[in-house]
Design an enzyme around this catalytic site. Sequence first.
Site, PDB file in Angstrom:
ATOM      1  N   ASP A 142       0.797  -1.227   0.000  1.00 11.71           N
ATOM      2  CA  ASP A 142       0.000   0.000   0.000  1.00 11.71           C
ATOM      3  C   ASP A 142       0.831   1.280   0.000  1.00 11.71           C
ATOM      4  O   ASP A 142       0.342   2.341   0.385  1.00 11.71           O
ATOM      5  CB  ASP A 142      -0.890  -0.004   1.254  1.00 11.71           C
ATOM      6  CG  ASP A 142      -0.073  -0.200   2.527  1.00 11.71           C
ATOM      7  OD1 ASP A 142       1.141   0.100   2.516  1.00 11.71           O
ATOM      8  OD2 ASP A 142      -0.635  -0.658   3.544  1.00 11.71           O
ATOM      9  N   GLU A 183       0.103  -9.012  -1.589  1.00 15.95           N
ATOM     10  CA  GLU A 183      -0.640  -8.539  -0.400  1.00 15.95           C
ATOM     11  C   GLU A 183      -1.839  -7.689  -0.836  1.00 15.95           C
ATOM     12  O   GLU A 183      -2.073  -6.577  -0.349  1.00 15.95           O
ATOM     13  CB  GLU A 183       0.261  -7.755   0.560  1.00 15.95           C
ATOM     14  CG  GLU A 183      -0.293  -7.676   1.973  1.00 15.95           C
ATOM     15  CD  GLU A 183       0.614  -6.891   2.920  1.00 15.95           C
ATOM     16  OE1 GLU A 183       0.542  -5.660   2.936  1.00 15.95           O
ATOM     17  OE2 GLU A 183       1.384  -7.540   3.662  1.00 15.95           O
ATOM     18  N   GLU A 238      -2.357   5.145   2.721  1.00 15.27           N
ATOM     19  CA  GLU A 238      -2.198   3.745   2.295  1.00 15.27           C
ATOM     20  C   GLU A 238      -3.505   3.115   1.806  1.00 15.27           C
ATOM     21  O   GLU A 238      -3.491   2.296   0.895  1.00 15.27           O
ATOM     22  CB  GLU A 238      -1.606   2.908   3.435  1.00 15.27           C
ATOM     23  CG  GLU A 238      -0.133   3.201   3.728  1.00 15.27           C
ATOM     24  CD  GLU A 238       0.075   4.339   4.713  1.00 15.27           C
ATOM     25  OE1 GLU A 238      -0.913   5.004   5.101  1.00 15.27           O
ATOM     26  OE2 GLU A 238       1.240   4.581   5.095  1.00 15.27           O
ATOM     27  N   HIS A 294       4.351   5.171  14.186  1.00 14.55           N
ATOM     28  CA  HIS A 294       4.873   6.063  13.153  1.00 14.55           C
ATOM     29  C   HIS A 294       3.829   6.565  12.178  1.00 14.55           C
ATOM     30  O   HIS A 294       4.128   7.408  11.353  1.00 14.55           O
ATOM     31  CB  HIS A 294       5.955   5.344  12.345  1.00 14.55           C
ATOM     32  CG  HIS A 294       5.404   4.310  11.400  1.00 14.55           C
ATOM     33  ND1 HIS A 294       4.931   3.101  11.819  1.00 14.55           N
ATOM     34  CD2 HIS A 294       5.214   4.337  10.055  1.00 14.55           C
ATOM     35  CE1 HIS A 294       4.502   2.409  10.778  1.00 14.55           C
ATOM     36  NE2 HIS A 294       4.651   3.135   9.694  1.00 14.55           N
ATOM     37  N   ARG A 337       1.215   8.346   9.835  1.00 14.57           N
ATOM     38  CA  ARG A 337       0.943   9.772   9.587  1.00 14.57           C
ATOM     39  C   ARG A 337      -0.233  10.276  10.412  1.00 14.57           C
ATOM     40  O   ARG A 337      -0.193  11.345  10.973  1.00 14.57           O
ATOM     41  CB  ARG A 337       0.596   9.981   8.110  1.00 14.57           C
ATOM     42  CG  ARG A 337       1.776  10.312   7.258  1.00 14.57           C
ATOM     43  CD  ARG A 337       1.340  10.848   5.900  1.00 14.57           C
ATOM     44  NE  ARG A 337       2.513  11.219   5.134  1.00 14.57           N
ATOM     45  CZ  ARG A 337       3.297  10.348   4.513  1.00 14.57           C
ATOM     46  NH1 ARG A 337       3.032   9.074   4.546  1.00 14.57           N
ATOM     47  NH2 ARG A 337       4.368  10.758   3.863  1.00 14.57           N
ATOM     48  N   HIS A 390      10.917   5.492  14.722  1.00 13.29           N
ATOM     49  CA  HIS A 390      10.862   5.815  13.294  1.00 13.29           C
ATOM     50  C   HIS A 390      11.420   7.232  13.160  1.00 13.29           C
ATOM     51  O   HIS A 390      11.171   8.078  14.023  1.00 13.29           O
ATOM     52  CB  HIS A 390       9.402   5.764  12.838  1.00 13.29           C
ATOM     53  CG  HIS A 390       9.233   5.576  11.373  1.00 13.29           C
ATOM     54  ND1 HIS A 390       9.244   6.624  10.498  1.00 13.29           N
ATOM     55  CD2 HIS A 390       9.054   4.457  10.632  1.00 13.29           C
ATOM     56  CE1 HIS A 390       9.062   6.149   9.265  1.00 13.29           C
ATOM     57  NE2 HIS A 390       8.951   4.836   9.316  1.00 13.29           N
TER      58      HIS A 390
HETATM   59  N1  UDP Z   1      10.658  -3.393  11.520  1.00 15.14           N
HETATM   60  C1  UDP Z   1      12.037  -3.470  11.550  1.00 15.14           C
HETATM   61  N2  UDP Z   1      12.707  -2.679  12.450  1.00 15.14           N
HETATM   62  C2  UDP Z   1      12.075  -1.823  13.282  1.00 15.14           C
HETATM   63  C3  UDP Z   1      10.663  -1.756  13.245  1.00 15.14           C
HETATM   64  C4  UDP Z   1       9.971  -2.554  12.335  1.00 15.14           C
HETATM   65  O1  UDP Z   1      12.657  -4.255  10.827  1.00 15.14           O
HETATM   66  O2  UDP Z   1      12.759  -1.132  14.049  1.00 15.14           O
HETATM   67  C5  UDP Z   1       9.914  -4.241  10.525  1.00 15.14           C
HETATM   68  C6  UDP Z   1       8.806  -5.086  11.061  1.00 15.14           C
HETATM   69  O3  UDP Z   1       9.264  -6.366  11.459  1.00 15.14           O
HETATM   70  C7  UDP Z   1       7.852  -5.183   9.869  1.00 15.14           C
HETATM   71  C8  UDP Z   1       8.049  -3.871   9.171  1.00 15.14           C
HETATM   72  O4  UDP Z   1       9.291  -3.345   9.616  1.00 15.14           O
HETATM   73  O5  UDP Z   1       8.256  -6.211   8.985  1.00 15.14           O
HETATM   74  C9  UDP Z   1       6.925  -2.932   9.535  1.00 15.14           C
HETATM   75  O6  UDP Z   1       7.198  -1.711   9.051  1.00 15.14           O
HETATM   76  P1  UDP Z   1       6.294  -0.444   9.347  1.00 15.14           P
HETATM   77  O7  UDP Z   1       5.679  -0.554  10.680  1.00 15.14           O
HETATM   78  O8  UDP Z   1       7.156   0.726   9.033  1.00 15.14           O
HETATM   79  O9  UDP Z   1       5.215  -0.496   8.176  1.00 15.14           O
HETATM   80  P2  UDP Z   1       3.783  -1.102   7.989  1.00 15.14           P
HETATM   81  O10 UDP Z   1       3.862  -2.584   8.166  1.00 15.14           O
HETATM   82  O11 UDP Z   1       2.866  -0.429   8.947  1.00 15.14           O
HETATM   83  O12 UDP Z   1       3.473  -0.743   6.578  1.00 15.14           O
END
Ligand code: UDP
Length: 368
Positions: free
Chosen positions: A96, A118, A132, A206, A208, A239
């Site tokens: 997304d 996904e 997203e 993190h 928005r 973040h």
């Molecule tokens: N993640 C990571 N290090 C961190 C925090 C998260 O590797 O310090 C990984 C987590 O395991 C997951 C992904 O980043 O696979 C999630 O990313 P984020 O929360 O930024 O995005 P979202 O999934 O909400 O799109």
Amino acid sequence: MKKVMCVFGTRPEAIKMSLLVFALKKYSDIETVTCVSGQHRELLTNTLASFGLHPEYNLNIMKEHQDLFDITINILKEIKAVLEKEKPDIVLVHGDTSTAFITSLACFYLRIPVGHVEAGLRTYDLHAPFPEEMNRQGIDIIADYYYAPTEIARQNLISEGKKSDNIIITGNTAIDVLGTTVSDSFTHPILEWAGKDTRLIVLTVHRRENLGGPMREIFEGIRMLAEAYPDVRIVYPMHPNVRAVAQECLGECSQVYLSDPLDVIPFHNIMSRSYFILTDSGGIQEEASFLEKPVLVLRDATERPENLKYGVSKLVGTDKTSLLRESGKLLDDPEAYKAMTGHPHIYGDGHASERIAAHIHDVFYGKE
Ligand code: UDP
């Protein structure tokens, strides 16, 4: 020789696409080209290094203080030349992000087929998560093939009129990754800091829509939680968007470890050793269910209703009182804790990448 191009640009996409790139590369009759947008820079580079993935193209679009206009304009401009040069038979995007949506739009303009990894996740609220939800709905208007992680995602796509033949339930590639990253022998300074007789909570925030007031409310809830439970330790890999506020609100709290973003291997292992997880992330909800860690979701809506259905996560919003109350239940009541575990395969069996690669091969060469 048929050619597939995988395009992504952020840390979560790199985590969830890397094994798919390797699964595609196993086919000698498919050429696999990877292009990253660089929507995230350090986070993306570190993740690619963790997997040993070397993309053929990096659009390198990230700028200081970039906004959605910068990201959109720059990706659209840069990706055109790459697509025109490589002329892939199909482009795969993930999830997304703006990278995924803008790449799909570019493919539409150039009439290149798109596969959406996904696909089908929905809140049906265009403002949550922002942007997203619009991105993923937009991609699914354009896409030719939908790699849906679950039956609920498939149903969303069907109800929107997508052809069922083009929807493939694969599981989520995130589960494949956890099979390669988590190990019992893992050690890390954060685990040493947390010590043995404590309960470690992992926090990530993190989004928005949580920036500003809601974020401060969450941090206040975290401070109250630490005060109420002296045996609790909380690790927060910050973040880059929220570092300053986090330091201001939690910098003095000795039970809270404010860290730089962690590379994927340490992060997965620290999650696997935690007691529970507080997050506004999407992907972490999936990973936590596999690791059997309860999740309190710091949002009002989730595109992962599977977790709610199985009771392994709860939507608690950003209100500090709810955060404290629901965390307290998990810390005080072993039955309530146990009720939020025990469903590791909600998002698949760890073979999603192979399934997607096999489907692409079938699209190119027919079923074997
Ligand atoms: N993640 C990571 N290090 C961190 C925090 C998260 O590797 O310090 C990984 C987590 O395991 C997951 C992904 O980043 O696979 C999630 O990313 P984020 O929360 O930024 O995005 P979202 O999934 O909400 O799109």
